[in-house]
Scaffold this motif. Structure first.
Motif, PDB file in Angstrom:
ATOM      1  N   GLU A 115      -8.994   4.417   0.082  1.00  0.00           N
ATOM      2  CA  GLU A 115      -8.779   3.230  -0.750  1.00  0.00           C
ATOM      3  C   GLU A 115      -7.304   2.836  -0.748  1.00  0.00           C
ATOM      4  N   PRO A 167       0.836  -1.213   0.000  1.00  0.00           N
ATOM      5  CA  PRO A 167       0.000   0.000   0.000  1.00  0.00           C
ATOM      6  C   PRO A 167       0.861   1.249   0.000  1.00  0.00           C
ATOM      7  N   VAL A 194      -4.811   0.219  -2.575  1.00  0.00           N
ATOM      8  CA  VAL A 194      -4.595  -0.767  -3.635  1.00  0.00           C
ATOM      9  C   VAL A 194      -3.407  -1.613  -3.195  1.00  0.00           C
ATOM     10  N   ARG A 201      -1.633   6.873   1.941  1.00  0.00           N
ATOM     11  CA  ARG A 201      -2.964   6.272   2.110  1.00  0.00           C
ATOM     12  C   ARG A 201      -3.011   5.380   3.348  1.00  0.00           C
ATOM     13  N   PHE A 252     -12.915  -0.601  -7.291  1.00  0.00           N
ATOM     14  CA  PHE A 252     -13.433   0.521  -6.513  1.00  0.00           C
ATOM     15  C   PHE A 252     -14.564   1.254  -7.235  1.00  0.00           C
ATOM     16  N   ASP A 285      -8.126  -3.482  -1.694  1.00  0.00           N
ATOM     17  CA  ASP A 285      -8.346  -4.393  -2.815  1.00  0.00           C
ATOM     18  C   ASP A 285      -7.111  -4.424  -3.699  1.00  0.00           C
ATOM     19  N   ASP A 343      -7.243  -5.083  -6.814  1.00  0.00           N
ATOM     20  CA  ASP A 343      -7.684  -4.615  -8.133  1.00  0.00           C
ATOM     21  C   ASP A 343      -8.369  -3.263  -7.979  1.00  0.00           C
ATOM     22  N   GLU A 344      -7.652  -2.190  -8.317  1.00  0.00           N
ATOM     23  CA  GLU A 344      -8.232  -0.861  -8.101  1.00  0.00           C
ATOM     24  C   GLU A 344      -9.425  -0.596  -9.016  1.00  0.00           C
ATOM     25  N   ARG A 345      -9.577  -1.374 -10.086  1.00  0.00           N
ATOM     26  CA  ARG A 345     -10.744  -1.216 -10.951  1.00  0.00           C
ATOM     27  C   ARG A 345     -12.030  -1.524 -10.197  1.00  0.00           C
TER      28      ARG A 345
END
Length: 541
Positions: free
Chosen positions: A315, A185, A317, A189, A301, A295, A297-299
């Motif tokens: 968030e 990470p 990633v 963040r 979100f 997650d 897979d940031e897609r």
């Protein structure tokens, strides 16, 4: 070295031990090459089953499942299983042959020729690689395995023309095995996430299959105990924390007593989930609006249903276990901790939910309890899409990660028996139980032959209501039944015995427990037919 031999060498170097498939005409050189190198080839009776088995093998172990399929019909037959692997984020490699390169797209009528096999595979995988020469094989496989281990685990395809499989490499063979490197990470963040958690009074944790994949269960349990936070899961997340743990609420998030508890929460730590329809009661789950979301897979979100999506979100990633371990290190240094929930409150909420269920559905709840008590804690349950499995997905207690298999991504039927075979091959010392309905069982019953051949001591609970029970329930409720829906079934006991399996038919649900215990003690492939019509669970009613 030929192209087929290069494939086998790469698989062996990558640590692949087991391959599922059928020796179709063009793909036979690969099957021969892997066998010569000591890899185990499980030849099945239908390529769809090969994909289900590889998927279950991957889910039960966390390792990569491999499917071998011939050109055209063989590859097409794997599509339902590969789609399920895609929807449920399983790392599967589909090795598919193709007609000779010079004949592609000519329409000359080659054996097994199809219009667009590459497109077919691409539609159900993260990517499909086409090999242009035998020397490209090591590079393509390295890229595929790197993607599986560094990004969201999903199926990939590798399509190799028949002439390339026989072609000699034009350069010395070299393959560097792909190594899993956890995604870390971002530091800023991470600090935001820790601060948000520290400011919360009553956090909850929601974990999905993305917490199972990197073995994040221990970190989730530590965080839950530190925060005094109840842990909810998706269906695929079941077992990430033992469901008899005081803080576990399993997949009960949409039950009325749990919903009431969630209104008191002010933060959700969301780990590795897409909040699917089935896991969230058609997106009726209501978490607090402030989230720390992790997650790989940031897609994902941007793909959350608007009824569930939080409003203030940090968030991350990252690999779930790595992110949680970083959060734990920092959070343990924080001077203030959330008040959290009393364990007695969480236990009371769970007890209220299950007591209410037991009152309204005594037969179905007793069945789940009988099955659970007969099995060891680490037993693996392979669920087909049958009424009994609609009960287990929410109300069956799971104690270990990777022990609850369900084709929830695609919702297909026929998964139960092949999945049980894949799981038993993955973990031969574990008890493995397949829950099947009569409709789904006939999709893949031929794989009893595979189980017998490999002496796999699986138990199949076969619930026979002579119907596609869930579909009939929905259509009956809508007033759309026409009286011709009853299934014409074989004698399941005679069928199972004809394959060489043990088989027994019980008279009632009350006899299931004894029959299951006896079958587990015998340690042989056993089909137990259960003539029963179960009520559908309340979320379907």
């Amino acid at each position: 070295m030929t192209g087929a031999e290069a494939v086998a060498e790469c698989l062996k170097a990558q640590g692949i031990e087991l391959i599922f498939g059928i020796r179709g005409l063009h793909i036979t050189p690969v099957a021969a090459a892997v066998k010569k190198r000591g890899l185990r080839f499980i030849e099945v009776r239908n390529e769809q089953s090969a994909a289900f088995m590889a998927d279950a093998y991957a889910r039960a172990t966390g390792r990569i499942g491999v499917v071998l399929a011939g050109t055209g019909a063989g590859t097409a037959a794997t599509m339902v299983g590969i789609q399920e692997a895609y929807c449920s984020s399983s790392p599967i490699l589909l090795l598919a042959s193709q007609i000779e390169q010079a004949h592609l797209h000519k329409g000359w009528g080659d054996v097994h020729e199809v219009k667009d096999q590459h497109g077919l595979i691409s539609n159900v995988t993260e990517a499909c690689y086409d090999v242009k020469s035998a020397s490209d094989i090591p590079h393509c496989l390295h890229e595929i395995f790197s993607g599986m281990q560094g990004e969201r685990p999903r199926p990939y395809g590798l399509e190799i023309a028949a002439d390339i499989l026989k072609e000699e490499l034009n350069a010395p063979f070299f393959y560097q095995p792909a190594v899993r490197t956890p995604k870390l990470p971002g530091e800023a963040r991470l600090e935001e996430a820790v601060e948000m958690i520290a400011q919360a009074r009553r956090p909850v944790i929601y974990a999905g299959g993305g917490a199972i994949a990197p073995d994040a269960g221990h970190a989730i349990t530590r965080l839950a105990e530190l925060l005094h936070a109840p842990v909810l899961t998706s269906i695929k997340g079941k077992g990430v924390i033992p469901e008899d743990h005081d803080l576990s609420l399993g997949n009960l998030g949409t039950e009325e007593p749990v919903q009431a508890l969630l209104t008191e929460a002010d933060l959700a730590v969301v780990v590795g989930t897409r909040f699917s329809n089935r896991s969230t009661g058609k997106w009726s789950l209501r978490l607090p609006p402030r989230w720390v979301r992790i997650d790989l897979d940031e897609r994902q979100f941007d793909k959350t249903h608007p009824h569930i999506q939080g409003r203030e979100i940090v968030e991350l990633v990252a690999d779930a276990r790595t992110a949680l371990e970083h959060i734990l290190v920092r959070f343990e240094q924080q001077p203030s901790r959330p008040q959290g929930f009393e364990r007695s409150t969480i236990l009371r909420t769970k007890r209220q939910t299950l007591d209410r269920l037991r009152t309204n559905y005594p037969t179905e709840v007793q069945l789940l309890e009988v099955i659970r008590s007969a099995l060891r804690r680490d037993a693996i349950i392979a669920n087909d899409s049958t009424v009994a499995a609609y009960w287990t997905r929410r109300y069956f207690e799971v104690y270990e990660p990777r022990s609850f298999l369900w084709a929830m991504g695609s919702g297909t039927i026929g998964f139960g028996l092949p999945a049980a075979i894949g799981a038993k091959l993955a973990k031969p010392e574990s008890q493995v139980l397949a829950l099947c309905g009569d409709g789904g069982f006939l999709f893949s019953c031929q794989e009893l032959a595979t189980a017998v051949k490999h002496r796999l001591a699986i138990v199949v609970l076969l619930f026979n209501d002579n119907a596609f029970g869930v579909v009939d329930y929905v259509e009956r409720k809508a007033g759309h039944l026409f009286g011709d829906e009853a299934l014409s079934n074989p004698d399941f006991i005679a069928l199972a015995k004809s394959f060489g399996a043990d088989a027994v038919k019980v008279d009632s649900l009350d006899a299931v427990g004894d029959a299951l215990l006896e079958a587990l003690t015998r340690n042989r492939l056993t089909v137990i037919e259960v003539p029963a019509v179960l009520q559908v669970p309340p979320d379907l009613a």
